[in-house]
Design an enzyme around this catalytic site. Sequence first.
Site, short mmCIF file in Angstrom:
data_model
loop_
_atom_site.label_atom_id
_atom_site.label_comp_id
_atom_site.label_asym_id
_atom_site.label_seq_id
_atom_site.Cartn_x
_atom_site.Cartn_y
_atom_site.Cartn_z
N SER A 23 17.66 77.96 60.91
CA SER A 23 18.60 76.74 61.05
C SER A 23 18.59 75.76 60.28
CB SER A 23 17.70 76.46 62.55
OG SER A 23 16.09 76.09 62.13
N ASN A 110 6.56 74.76 67.22
CA ASN A 110 7.10 74.57 68.73
C ASN A 110 6.88 73.06 68.95
OD1 ASN A 110 7.64 77.27 68.41
ND2 ASN A 110 6.27 77.89 69.98
N THR A 155 47.09 51.13 92.10
CA THR A 155 46.49 52.11 93.08
C THR A 155 47.52 53.32 93.14
OG1 THR A 155 47.22 51.49 95.29
CG2 THR A 155 45.21 50.58 94.61
N HIS A 156 47.31 54.46 92.80
CA HIS A 156 48.06 55.70 92.91
C HIS A 156 49.18 55.43 91.61
CE1 HIS A 156 46.71 56.66 96.91
NE2 HIS A 156 46.81 55.37 96.88
N SER A 277 55.25 59.46 63.08
CA SER A 277 55.65 60.86 62.94
C SER A 277 56.23 61.51 61.71
CB SER A 277 56.55 60.89 64.24
OG SER A 277 57.70 61.90 63.92
N LYS A 283 58.59 56.45 65.75
CA LYS A 283 57.35 56.27 66.40
C LYS A 283 56.26 55.75 65.77
CE LYS A 283 56.74 59.38 69.35
NZ LYS A 283 56.76 60.81 69.68
N ASN A 285 52.45 56.24 67.04
CA ASN A 285 51.57 56.95 68.19
C ASN A 285 50.08 56.45 68.40
OD1 ASN A 285 53.67 58.66 68.39
ND2 ASN A 285 53.46 59.80 66.93
N GLU A 290 44.38 58.78 71.93
CA GLU A 290 44.60 60.20 72.41
C GLU A 290 43.26 61.27 71.94
OE1 GLU A 290 49.46 60.54 72.60
OE2 GLU A 290 48.28 60.97 70.68
N TYR A 317 7.95 78.31 74.85
CA TYR A 317 9.23 78.27 73.80
C TYR A 317 9.99 79.66 73.69
CZ TYR A 317 11.58 77.70 69.33
OH TYR A 317 12.74 77.65 68.37
N GLN A 322 16.50 77.13 69.95
CA GLN A 322 17.09 76.49 68.61
C GLN A 322 18.66 75.86 68.62
OE1 GLN A 322 15.88 78.14 64.67
NE2 GLN A 322 17.92 79.24 64.66
N LYS A 325 20.54 72.31 69.02
CA LYS A 325 20.87 71.01 67.85
C LYS A 325 22.36 71.04 67.76
CE LYS A 325 16.28 71.94 66.11
NZ LYS A 325 16.14 73.04 67.32
N1 ARG Z 1 14.19 76.27 64.09
C1 ARG Z 1 13.31 76.31 65.27
C2 ARG Z 1 13.91 75.36 66.41
O1 ARG Z 1 14.75 74.77 66.14
C3 ARG Z 1 11.93 75.72 65.27
C4 ARG Z 1 11.04 76.11 65.94
C5 ARG Z 1 10.65 77.57 65.48
N2 ARG Z 1 9.49 78.24 66.13
C6 ARG Z 1 9.30 79.52 66.40
N3 ARG Z 1 8.16 79.77 66.98
N4 ARG Z 1 9.99 80.21 65.75
O2 ARG Z 1 13.71 75.70 67.36
#
Ligand code: ARG
Length: 477
Positions: A23, A110, A155-156, A277, A283, A285, A290, A317, A322, A325
């Site tokens: 990660s 964890n 309204t509408h 454009s 144009k 825009n 948007e 956990y 993971q 994120k």
């Molecule tokens: N990279 C892991 C996460 O984002 C960190 C925790 C890892 N813990 C484990 N028991 N492998 O969750």
Amino acid sequence: MAQLWGGRFEGETDRSAWEFNASIGFDRRLLKEDIEGSIAHAKMLEKQGVLTSAEASEIVRGLTGIYADVYGGALVITDQYEDVHSFVEANLIERAGDVGKKLHTGRSRNDQVALDMRLYTRSRVIEMDHLLRELRSVLLDLMKEHIDTIMPGFTHLQKAQPVTLAHHLGAYFEMFTRDSSRLEDLYDRLNVCPLGAGALAGTTYPLDRAYSATLLGFKGPTRNSMDSVSDRDYLLEFLSALSILMMHLSRFSEEVILWNSNEYGFVEIDDAYSTGSSIMPQKKNPDIAELVRGKTGRVYGDLMQLLTTMKGLPLAYNKDMQEDKEGAFDAIDTAAACVSLFTSMLRTLKFRKETMEKSAALGFTNATDAADYLVGKGVPFRDAHGIIGRLVLHCIDKGCALDDLSLAEFKTFSDTFEEDVFDAISLKTCVEKRLTTGAPGRQAMEEEIRASEEILKNDWTAAYDLADMTEKEKSDE
Ligand code: ARG
């Protein structure tokens, strides 16, 4: 491949399994939080006599050095580490030697990652509220400026009754104020410290969890250790709040897009926030509006992804977590960029007052007031409604507004009409007379503006300082 857990393994991790598992590519963003959390953990271990003062100082010095070197450019976070936690620990051991190996005493990745994400989310909730406050203050300025700018209320998507631009913008002020209060509310629930929960079952070391919590500015430690490592509610709450905020921003964007069209012509977006454009030279825009509308779907998607990731997880956990994120970072970055750009666009938006007022005048927005006029003269409302309905039909045939009719014409529909009808149905009167709390009439609106000013001044993050948060820290390069 530099991992923290080699001992029990005889074989090598498959290269693609390693990459799939890692990660570091995205949790490097948590470096600041990981180091802050580690420093607090080391200090707590020292206080509890698990580390000597010399050991704790050595560790803190090492951690501070890593932070300074990464942000100074001397140290690069590379893919050879599994995650940011491994990167920090490996580098600490490199710098501090064996004492660095003691940092992880009484801690698991964890509770470490649970802490990092909470710290990160906490600062971004505050940042988001700052951005919202900026947007609300631009709205408030515009409300003051346009307290007498008459426009049609819809309204509408049909012209309904005359309002003022201040009143219309005031509706958005309310929405963004609720968004801010949702942030305040979730901030309180997220502001507890999971550090010390260990892998899932606490630890046998005499940790002082309340002390770590205080060092990190939390209001206290989390309670149940299994919940502490497996709870991502605060992220779900933040993403939910951001989804609602984006929905508000998207509705506002939709209105800016409509108002900016040739058909409405109520506003003109500044050149700085529009694009042209490649083929049609005429144009201009409303791309920013948007895109804000478009990116709303993305934030909803991030929320759905996390809800779905969490729904089947047994305690405590699981590596699935993971996956919290990237979506969360994406939602937060997206919402922050949208609020900030929308604010700039709004600040430079040109409102075409005359076009707005003319649109209100030509849309029979005073028809209700015309009916109320008759009611004031003793006609039952249902009859008055019918009379004005017929009058409107007549005007549509003639291609004119109610105010364009002569008194004689009025009288052919009802004898009750007198000369004073013209004043009663003038747009100015229609707006001025709407004085119930929250209505567009000047006095009511002045009251609303006063209250809004007070609310903004007392916003829950007004006293927080963002100064110690650099752009680079918020989003890793
Ligand atoms: N990279 C892991 C996460 O984002 C960190 C925790 C890892 N813990 C484990 N028991 N492998 O969750």
